[in-house]
Scaffold this motif. Structure first.
Motif, mmCIF file in Angstrom:
data_model
loop_
_atom_site.group_PDB
_atom_site.id
_atom_site.type_symbol
_atom_site.label_atom_id
_atom_site.label_comp_id
_atom_site.label_asym_id
_atom_site.label_seq_id
_atom_site.Cartn_x
_atom_site.Cartn_y
_atom_site.Cartn_z
ATOM 1 N N GLY A 32 0.922 -1.121 0.321
ATOM 2 C CA GLY A 32 -0.450 0.289 -0.314
ATOM 3 C C GLY A 32 1.010 1.604 -0.469
ATOM 4 O O GLY A 32 1.673 1.204 1.060
ATOM 5 N N LEU A 33 0.539 1.895 -1.247
ATOM 6 C CA LEU A 33 1.916 3.262 -0.691
ATOM 7 C C LEU A 33 0.615 4.396 -1.074
ATOM 8 O O LEU A 33 -0.712 4.395 -1.886
ATOM 9 C CB LEU A 33 2.406 3.831 -2.612
ATOM 10 C CG LEU A 33 2.957 1.813 -3.185
ATOM 11 C CD1 LEU A 33 3.816 2.050 -4.373
ATOM 12 C CD2 LEU A 33 4.115 2.321 -1.638
ATOM 13 N N PRO A 34 0.863 5.346 0.282
ATOM 14 C CA PRO A 34 0.113 7.128 -0.452
ATOM 15 C C PRO A 34 -0.408 7.767 -1.700
ATOM 16 O O PRO A 34 1.585 7.378 -2.516
ATOM 17 C CB PRO A 34 0.824 7.448 0.431
ATOM 18 C CG PRO A 34 2.282 6.575 0.219
ATOM 19 C CD PRO A 34 2.375 6.008 0.261
ATOM 20 N N ASP A 35 -1.186 7.970 -1.637
ATOM 21 C CA ASP A 35 -1.677 9.227 -2.917
ATOM 22 C C ASP A 35 -2.571 9.768 -2.763
ATOM 23 O O ASP A 35 -2.939 9.597 -1.394
ATOM 24 C CB ASP A 35 -1.845 7.200 -4.482
ATOM 25 C CG ASP A 35 -1.633 8.200 -5.488
ATOM 26 O OD1 ASP A 35 -1.527 9.272 -5.953
ATOM 27 O OD2 ASP A 35 -2.335 6.901 -7.078
ATOM 28 N N ALA A 37 -5.533 10.652 -3.961
ATOM 29 C CA ALA A 37 -6.776 10.413 -3.621
ATOM 30 C C ALA A 37 -7.591 8.952 -2.709
ATOM 31 O O ALA A 37 -8.470 9.358 -2.167
ATOM 32 C CB ALA A 37 -7.198 9.951 -5.348
ATOM 33 N N ALA A 38 -6.609 8.129 -3.046
ATOM 34 C CA ALA A 38 -6.851 6.691 -2.009
ATOM 35 C C ALA A 38 -5.044 6.288 -2.270
ATOM 36 O O ALA A 38 -4.672 6.812 -3.580
ATOM 37 C CB ALA A 38 -7.973 5.996 -2.918
ATOM 38 N N PRO A 39 -4.889 5.462 -1.456
ATOM 39 C CA PRO A 39 -3.749 4.473 -1.561
ATOM 40 C C PRO A 39 -4.090 3.396 -2.850
ATOM 41 O O PRO A 39 -5.160 3.011 -2.925
ATOM 42 C CB PRO A 39 -3.754 3.438 0.228
ATOM 43 C CG PRO A 39 -5.191 4.454 0.421
ATOM 44 C CD PRO A 39 -6.430 4.919 -0.076
ATOM 45 N N TYR A 40 -2.928 3.095 -3.342
ATOM 46 C CA TYR A 40 -2.672 2.758 -4.272
ATOM 47 C C TYR A 40 -2.194 1.871 -3.570
ATOM 48 O O TYR A 40 -0.794 0.728 -2.875
ATOM 49 C CB TYR A 40 -1.461 3.048 -5.054
ATOM 50 C CG TYR A 40 -0.980 2.785 -6.233
ATOM 51 C CD1 TYR A 40 -2.206 2.536 -7.494
ATOM 52 C CD2 TYR A 40 0.679 1.825 -6.598
ATOM 53 C CE1 TYR A 40 -1.757 2.186 -8.733
ATOM 54 C CE2 TYR A 40 1.005 1.410 -7.757
ATOM 55 C CZ TYR A 40 -0.453 1.460 -8.555
ATOM 56 O OH TYR A 40 -0.090 0.837 -9.966
ATOM 57 N N LEU A 41 -2.981 0.797 -3.989
ATOM 58 C CA LEU A 41 -2.113 -1.325 -3.562
ATOM 59 C C LEU A 41 -2.303 -2.149 -4.691
ATOM 60 O O LEU A 41 -2.177 -1.753 -5.913
ATOM 61 C CB LEU A 41 -4.235 -1.149 -3.064
ATOM 62 C CG LEU A 41 -4.706 -0.528 -1.517
ATOM 63 C CD1 LEU A 41 -5.445 -2.068 -1.533
ATOM 64 C CD2 LEU A 41 -3.444 -0.674 -0.663
ATOM 65 N N LEU A 42 -1.043 -2.665 -4.805
ATOM 66 C CA LEU A 42 -1.007 -3.405 -5.765
ATOM 67 C C LEU A 42 0.188 -4.596 -4.771
ATOM 68 O O LEU A 42 1.507 -5.330 -4.039
ATOM 69 C CB LEU A 42 0.949 -2.876 -5.886
ATOM 70 C CG LEU A 42 2.102 -3.035 -7.040
ATOM 71 C CD1 LEU A 42 1.209 -3.337 -8.503
ATOM 72 C CD2 LEU A 42 3.715 -2.363 -6.705
ATOM 73 N N PRO A 43 -0.570 -6.076 -5.166
ATOM 74 C CA PRO A 43 0.353 -7.219 -5.266
ATOM 75 C C PRO A 43 1.186 -7.106 -5.577
ATOM 76 O O PRO A 43 1.535 -7.022 -6.921
ATOM 77 C CB PRO A 43 -0.781 -7.928 -6.090
ATOM 78 C CG PRO A 43 -1.504 -7.369 -6.825
ATOM 79 C CD PRO A 43 -1.599 -6.013 -6.976
ATOM 80 N N ILE A 44 2.208 -7.833 -4.505
ATOM 81 C CA ILE A 44 3.301 -7.869 -5.645
ATOM 82 C C ILE A 44 4.049 -9.138 -4.463
ATOM 83 O O ILE A 44 3.709 -9.840 -3.586
ATOM 84 C CB ILE A 44 4.471 -6.693 -4.682
ATOM 85 C CG1 ILE A 44 5.388 -6.351 -5.509
ATOM 86 C CG2 ILE A 44 4.391 -6.721 -3.004
ATOM 87 C CD1 ILE A 44 6.092 -5.565 -5.322
ATOM 88 N N LEU A 69 5.487 6.537 -6.660
ATOM 89 C CA LEU A 69 5.105 6.852 -5.498
ATOM 90 C C LEU A 69 5.682 6.660 -4.281
ATOM 91 O O LEU A 69 5.786 5.625 -3.169
ATOM 92 C CB LEU A 69 3.769 6.190 -5.568
ATOM 93 C CG LEU A 69 1.969 6.226 -6.035
ATOM 94 C CD1 LEU A 69 1.291 5.508 -5.778
ATOM 95 C CD2 LEU A 69 1.883 7.500 -5.942
ATOM 96 N N SER A 70 6.599 5.267 -4.614
ATOM 97 C CA SER A 70 7.791 4.784 -3.530
ATOM 98 C C SER A 70 8.932 5.327 -3.705
ATOM 99 O O SER A 70 9.020 5.481 -2.483
ATOM 100 C CB SER A 70 8.018 3.526 -4.443
ATOM 101 O OG SER A 70 7.224 2.731 -4.528
ATOM 102 N N GLU A 71 9.077 5.965 -4.709
ATOM 103 C CA GLU A 71 10.483 7.206 -4.090
ATOM 104 C C GLU A 71 9.955 8.331 -3.196
ATOM 105 O O GLU A 71 11.015 8.700 -3.159
ATOM 106 C CB GLU A 71 10.570 7.626 -5.810
ATOM 107 C CG GLU A 71 11.922 6.437 -6.430
ATOM 108 C CD GLU A 71 11.941 6.955 -7.786
ATOM 109 O OE1 GLU A 71 11.679 8.111 -8.065
ATOM 110 O OE2 GLU A 71 13.266 6.543 -7.686
ATOM 111 N N ALA A 75 6.214 6.954 3.880
ATOM 112 C CA ALA A 75 5.600 5.534 5.101
ATOM 113 C C ALA A 75 4.825 4.610 3.787
ATOM 114 O O ALA A 75 4.156 5.205 2.558
ATOM 115 C CB ALA A 75 5.337 5.895 6.013
ATOM 116 N N ALA A 76 5.193 3.215 4.221
ATOM 117 C CA ALA A 76 3.850 2.224 3.301
ATOM 118 C C ALA A 76 3.584 0.892 4.331
ATOM 119 O O ALA A 76 3.729 1.362 5.396
ATOM 120 C CB ALA A 76 4.878 1.879 2.247
ATOM 121 N N SER A 77 3.020 0.638 3.178
ATOM 122 C CA SER A 77 2.088 -0.710 4.311
ATOM 123 C C SER A 77 2.147 -2.214 3.844
ATOM 124 O O SER A 77 1.900 -1.710 2.078
ATOM 125 C CB SER A 77 0.110 -0.267 4.991
ATOM 126 O OG SER A 77 0.790 0.700 5.233
#
Length: 158
Positions: A32-35, A37-44, A69-71, A75-77
């Motif tokens: 989960g990366l902050p964006d 409008a809403a968190p950007y969720l990425l299966p990885i 978004l990662s750079e 913080a991330a989840s």
């Protein structure tokens, strides 16, 4: 419902050792990366070093949203979970920070990424695309697990 209320249904918190063991045998989750409008969720998929660090391999295209978004993330989840049956599952929620791993350091973490599950599409695309590796340093984690029937459904010993 709070975690202590879930105990009546057979759910319990995982210890640090249990979370560590769980992360060591799993290879996929949701970042989960902050964006805006809403968190950007990425299966990885990920590799775990056994010392509160996960490693993600990104296949990047032009203007890669996950890289951007990662750079910029402070913080991330990360959510890792496994569901075997309705009454047998585990999940761990991690919070931390992401940092790009310089290519000159990839050999040092190669063992952690060697057995990571990757879809065939990613393996094929890796041959022709730009790849980067990010380290997720865990600041905090919590885990829940349920194994076996809830107490109310356990057969009586009478």
């Amino acid at each position: 419902m709070a975690t202590d209320e879930l105990q009546a249904y057979g759910v319990r918190e995982m210890s640090d050792d249990e979370i560590e063991a769980f992360l060591s045998v799993q290879t996929t989750g949701v970042l989960g990366l902050p964006d805006d409008a809403a968190p950007y969720l990425l299966p990885i998929s990920y590799g775990y070093d056994g010392d509160r660090r996960l490693y993600f391999t990104y296949l990047e295209g032009a203007g890669s949203r996950k890289t951007t978004l990662s750079e910029r993330a402070d913080a991330a989840s990360f959510l890792c979970y496994a569901v075997d049956t309705l009454y047998n599952w585990e999940s761990a929620l991690l919070s931390g920070s992401l940092n790009r791993v310089p290519e000159s350091s990839w050999d040092e973490i190669d063992d952690h990424l060697a057995d990571v599950w990757r879809p065939a599409l990613l393996e094929d695309a890796t041959l022709s695309g730009e790849v980067s590796v990010f380290e997720f340093r865990v600041d905090d984690w919590t885990g829940l697990k349920h194994q076996g029937l809830p107490p109310a459904l356990e057969p009586s010993s009478e």
